[in-house]
Enzyme design. Sequence first.
Site, short mmCIF file in Angstrom:
data_model
loop_
_atom_site.label_atom_id
_atom_site.label_comp_id
_atom_site.label_asym_id
_atom_site.label_seq_id
_atom_site.Cartn_x
_atom_site.Cartn_y
_atom_site.Cartn_z
N GLU A 62 0.86 -1.19 0.00
CA GLU A 62 0.00 0.00 0.00
C GLU A 62 0.89 1.23 0.00
OE1 GLU A 62 -2.73 -0.47 3.28
OE2 GLU A 62 -3.04 -2.55 2.68
N ASP A 73 -5.16 9.02 10.97
CA ASP A 73 -3.84 8.49 11.27
C ASP A 73 -3.30 8.98 12.60
OD1 ASP A 73 -2.98 6.79 9.05
OD2 ASP A 73 -3.38 8.58 7.85
#
Lengths: 270, 394
Positions: A62, A73
């Site tokens: 990814e 995040d």
Amino acid sequence: MPEIGLKTHVSHLKSRFMNRIKQKLQEDKKILSIYFSAGYPNLNDTVQIIQDLEKSDVDLIEIGLPFSDPLADGPTIQASSTAALKNGMNTALLFEQLEDIRKTVSIPLILMGYFNPVLQYGVEEFCAKCEEIGIDGIILPDLPLDVYQEEYEAIFKKHGLINVFLITPQTSDERIKAIDSASDGFIYMVSSASTTGAKQGFGNEQSDYFERIAHMNLNNPQIVGFGISNADTFEQATQKAKGAIIGSAFIKHLTENGVDGIGDFVKQIR
Amino acid sequence: MKSYHADERGYYGEFGGAYIPEMLYPNCEELRQNYIQIMQEPSFKEEFQQLLKDYVGRPTPLYFAKRLSEKYNTKIYLKREDLCHTGAHKVNNTIGQILMAKKLGKNRIIAETGAGQHGVATATVCALMGIECVVYMGEIDIARQAPNVARMKMLGAEVRPATSGSKTLKDATNEAIRDWINNPVDTHYIIGSVVGPHPYPDMVARFQSVISEEIKNQLQEKEGRENPDYVVACVGGGSNAAGAFYHYLDTPEVGIIAVEAAGKGIDSGESAATSALGKIGIIHGSKTLLMQTQDGQITEPYSISAGLDYPGVGPMHAHLYASGRGEFISITDDDAMNAGLELCKLEGIIPAIESSHALAIFEDRKFNPDDVVVVNLSGRGDKDLQNYIDYFKL
Ligand SMILES: Cc1ncc(COP(=O)(O)O)c(C=O)c1O
């Protein structure tokens, strides 16, 4: 025009081969997927990291498109994202770096990022570019299911791209089923209610959740992400699920070692 | 009939929606399914109205500013949100949302703040209800807004520095959202403006709509008509403006004027005039106009007024702009500061610098002598004293 030749070539390939992600998922093995932020630690490390990950027998990669405001995040990926942007990374440049990637690697590649940079690039243009380069899938956590289905699914499909959706321990069974039927590859199973990189180890709550999802007999295999950092957590996560994704722990490795020793890092995992 | 309110899915024209990661879906969905119903419950309405009256001090006056009107040769009314408890309109929303949180069974509150006004308003209602409160604030803002940080602490809130990105309001908002992702069950996020994913923009607008509801009644009393010719309000995220415009949105005879912060000038590179400088995109879960690079990275705005220093604008306002329903004016730091000082001298009212932006339009934007122009005076200037001192060398 060579461009026309290329297009015919690509669509020819598409009809001949299954999407690389799907092909990989059919193998009788647990999937190890690695995430990193493009342009980190150095602007031009992207290709090297991909090549070394493939050499290390990773199954899926990814590639993170950095974003100024990565609200799902935790601190590690926020920092790598900020550093990558400071290094000068952007969508157009990433595509340039990946231009010839299929000449050297055959591992499935997924682009993961936030929706706004893709929207600014132009969703159609973005998908076309992905197809041209040989990207197999996209993960955009803040592109909601209903908007995807109404506005973008046809475009993704036209360009042979798999769109990956997330589920979490709080996602209702009903919604998981809707996500399963909208998916055509795998489901990204967020391990706990958290941003990336947060938890240390899995407890009973996670085992129950992994168990519950396994019992739903979904059409799409699940790959677990968030909080997987070592052999233990990888092993726990993949007892029921098809695979697991390592992000923050790999970024920390890159922070400490640069692009050296990627093979050693992967060996510690499995 | 065409409406400028949110549709069922939270869209204003092409703006709005809920562009959120799956981790936030259950929380936003819970709110979406319940907010209108809860707001319509008699027990909720009663408690909300009671608190607005006895605790906030509503209705706030609609004051005819005689000397200001004479100077600009038109009829200017000031809606005195500066007289609300805590010094600004922000508390209308936090009162509403704390009651909402209680109805939803939440026992922990988080909020973001830039200048600290919304943080103070949130800490205040949490103290009132005895609920735990965590306020995220950019590290840079903590340093430059010390009095409001102290207020929040006195009110029992924990102020957590946002150290990511540019360390200001947008990053504080990211941190609050991350906190909500990590605490999906017991926590309610009290967002501070008509921004964020659906249903926030609509919910916050409804809580603030008390402003235009009162204007209607008060104007009827004073002018014999409910509708002014114009309503003017400053726009950061857009909550005081949404409240002042709310009951006039679908009344085309009423002109709507939204005032943004031009900072040092639209073309200076130091500005917060989102309608002029922004492009459609996604910020904090909403599709709206925002200031960004060509690559889609969100940029840092600038304004002397911390409350207008947001790189986006609520989807209602993006739609008012794109559809032409609203007139958008941007005002520089200098013009706002001078308009603020002028209000002090002419009317004996020290306005918040945010509100001074709305007052500054009269220099260039001319109105007819018999036009009735209502300016929403969103807050008082106490919090801005240091800025006024520095600027005017007082
Ligand atoms: C007095 C005042 N006016 C206006 C604003 C801007 O916010 P909004 O546009 O949501 O009303 C603020 C924000 O802190 C404020 O304190």
